[in-house]
Design a protein around this motif. Structure first.
Motif, PDB file in Angstrom:
ATOM      1  N   SER A  62       0.841  -1.197   0.000  1.00  0.00           N
ATOM      2  CA  SER A  62       0.000   0.000   0.000  1.00  0.00           C
ATOM      3  C   SER A  62       0.868   1.235   0.000  1.00  0.00           C
ATOM      4  O   SER A  62       2.009   1.215   0.465  1.00  0.00           O
ATOM      5  CB  SER A  62      -0.897   0.025   1.246  1.00  0.00           C
ATOM      6  N   ARG A  83      -4.021   1.516  -8.645  1.00  0.00           N
ATOM      7  CA  ARG A  83      -4.736   0.695  -9.630  1.00  0.00           C
ATOM      8  C   ARG A  83      -3.780   0.218 -10.736  1.00  0.00           C
ATOM      9  O   ARG A  83      -3.747  -0.961 -11.073  1.00  0.00           O
ATOM     10  CB  ARG A  83      -5.884   1.497 -10.240  1.00  0.00           C
ATOM     11  N   TYR A  88      -2.322  -2.570  -3.264  1.00  0.00           N
ATOM     12  CA  TYR A  88      -3.500  -2.861  -2.456  1.00  0.00           C
ATOM     13  C   TYR A  88      -4.363  -1.617  -2.230  1.00  0.00           C
ATOM     14  O   TYR A  88      -5.522  -1.589  -2.624  1.00  0.00           O
ATOM     15  CB  TYR A  88      -3.041  -3.476  -1.135  1.00  0.00           C
ATOM     16  N   THR A  89      -3.810  -0.611  -1.577  1.00  0.00           N
ATOM     17  CA  THR A  89      -4.544   0.630  -1.305  1.00  0.00           C
ATOM     18  C   THR A  89      -3.582   1.803  -1.241  1.00  0.00           C
ATOM     19  O   THR A  89      -2.369   1.627  -1.231  1.00  0.00           O
ATOM     20  CB  THR A  89      -5.280   0.598   0.067  1.00  0.00           C
ATOM     21  N   ASN A  91      -3.321   5.001   1.503  1.00  0.00           N
ATOM     22  CA  ASN A  91      -3.831   5.521   2.769  1.00  0.00           C
ATOM     23  C   ASN A  91      -3.389   6.970   2.898  1.00  0.00           C
ATOM     24  O   ASN A  91      -2.192   7.267   2.807  1.00  0.00           O
ATOM     25  CB  ASN A  91      -3.287   4.699   3.941  1.00  0.00           C
ATOM     26  N   ARG A 132     -13.533   4.943  -2.368  1.00  0.00           N
ATOM     27  CA  ARG A 132     -13.455   3.950  -1.280  1.00  0.00           C
ATOM     28  C   ARG A 132     -14.692   3.042  -1.287  1.00  0.00           C
ATOM     29  O   ARG A 132     -14.596   1.827  -1.154  1.00  0.00           O
ATOM     30  CB  ARG A 132     -13.316   4.670   0.062  1.00  0.00           C
ATOM     31  N   THR A 133     -15.837   3.635  -1.477  1.00  0.00           N
ATOM     32  CA  THR A 133     -17.082   2.880  -1.474  1.00  0.00           C
ATOM     33  C   THR A 133     -17.182   1.957  -2.692  1.00  0.00           C
ATOM     34  O   THR A 133     -17.631   0.814  -2.573  1.00  0.00           O
ATOM     35  CB  THR A 133     -18.284   3.846  -1.445  1.00  0.00           C
ATOM     36  N   GLU A 135     -14.517   0.982  -5.010  1.00  0.00           N
ATOM     37  CA  GLU A 135     -13.408   0.120  -5.420  1.00  0.00           C
ATOM     38  C   GLU A 135     -12.497  -0.347  -4.296  1.00  0.00           C
ATOM     39  O   GLU A 135     -11.657  -1.202  -4.511  1.00  0.00           O
ATOM     40  CB  GLU A 135     -12.534   0.861  -6.437  1.00  0.00           C
ATOM     41  N   TRP A 136     -12.553   0.236  -3.159  1.00  0.00           N
ATOM     42  CA  TRP A 136     -11.688  -0.112  -2.034  1.00  0.00           C
ATOM     43  C   TRP A 136     -10.208   0.132  -2.309  1.00  0.00           C
ATOM     44  O   TRP A 136      -9.350  -0.493  -1.700  1.00  0.00           O
ATOM     45  CB  TRP A 136     -11.913  -1.563  -1.608  1.00  0.00           C
ATOM     46  N   GLY A 139      -7.500   3.196   1.385  1.00  0.00           N
ATOM     47  CA  GLY A 139      -7.477   2.464   2.644  1.00  0.00           C
ATOM     48  C   GLY A 139      -8.223   3.147   3.777  1.00  0.00           C
ATOM     49  O   GLY A 139      -8.667   2.485   4.710  1.00  0.00           O
ATOM     50  N   THR A 141     -11.204   4.845   5.854  1.00  0.00           N
ATOM     51  CA  THR A 141     -12.652   4.688   5.866  1.00  0.00           C
ATOM     52  C   THR A 141     -13.288   5.995   5.397  1.00  0.00           C
ATOM     53  O   THR A 141     -12.657   7.058   5.426  1.00  0.00           O
ATOM     54  CB  THR A 141     -13.170   4.355   7.276  1.00  0.00           C
TER      55      THR A 141
END
Length: 186
Positions: A62, A83, A88-89, A91, A132-133, A135-136, A139, A141
């Motif tokens: 990440s 992407r 992974y993400t 943050n 976030r909602t 594709e995640w 990291g 919230t």
């Protein structure tokens, strides 16, 4: 030995870590280097990501990006970077006071790094929440992203949030010291 070294990257993989976060402040090399105050830092960071990505089997990689004035226009590009590189993400961490210096409660008033266009930042944070909602790839919230909007309007406000740093993560400072929180001693 930096993670851009192939042997060091393999050693990191071999530790059995599940996830690693690598600081990348900007998609643009000159911006990252300016924020980090190190010429060539972007190239070394990207090389480290490549070395880890090529060798990983289980490791989730990440990005960790500090939200600041210099990278506002690139925060959404950081999601593209995740992407495009199969990471992974990403943050996002809000810029905090004078890391490594004596705390000044009015630090943000003179900091060249503190975002000034909070309306623009709000729109970016809203877009990151949508991503976030869907594709995640982000990291944080949705609640954390919304709280950043409040924070950047008044960094000294007491938001009554209990810090849980050290409960499930640790940090290394730029000198290699292991910390439960950036504000605590190693």
């Amino acid at each position: 030995i930096p993670l851009s070294n192939p042997d060091r990257a393999q050693q990191m993989i071999d530790t059995g870590l599940d996830e690693i976060h690598i600081s990348l402040e900007s998609y643009t090399p000159t911006h990252h280097d300016q924020i980090r105050k190190r010429v060539g830092a972007h190239a070394r960071t990207v090389k480290a990501i490549g070395e880890l990505t090529r060798r990983r089997t289980h490791l989730q990689i990440s990005l960790a990006t500090v939200v600041c004035q210099q990278n506002l226009d690139e925060l959404l590009k950081m999601v593209d970077c995740v992407r495009d590189n199969g990471l992974y993400t990403v943050n996002f961490q809000p810029l905090y006071a004078n890391f490594g210096r004596l705390f000044d409660p009015r630090w943000y008033e003179t900091s060249p790094y503190f975002p000034r266009d909070v309306d623009k930042l709000d729109a970016i944070l809203d877009r990151l929440a949508e991503i976030r909602t869907a594709e995640w790839l982000v990291g944080n919230t949705v609640n954390q992203l919304q709280m950043m909007k409040v924070y950047f309007r008044n960094p000294n406000a007491d938001d009554q949030v209990v810090c849980k740093a050290g409960d499930d993560d640790i940090a290394f400072d730029p000198y290699g010291n292991l910390k439960m929180c950036f504000w605590l001693d190693p």
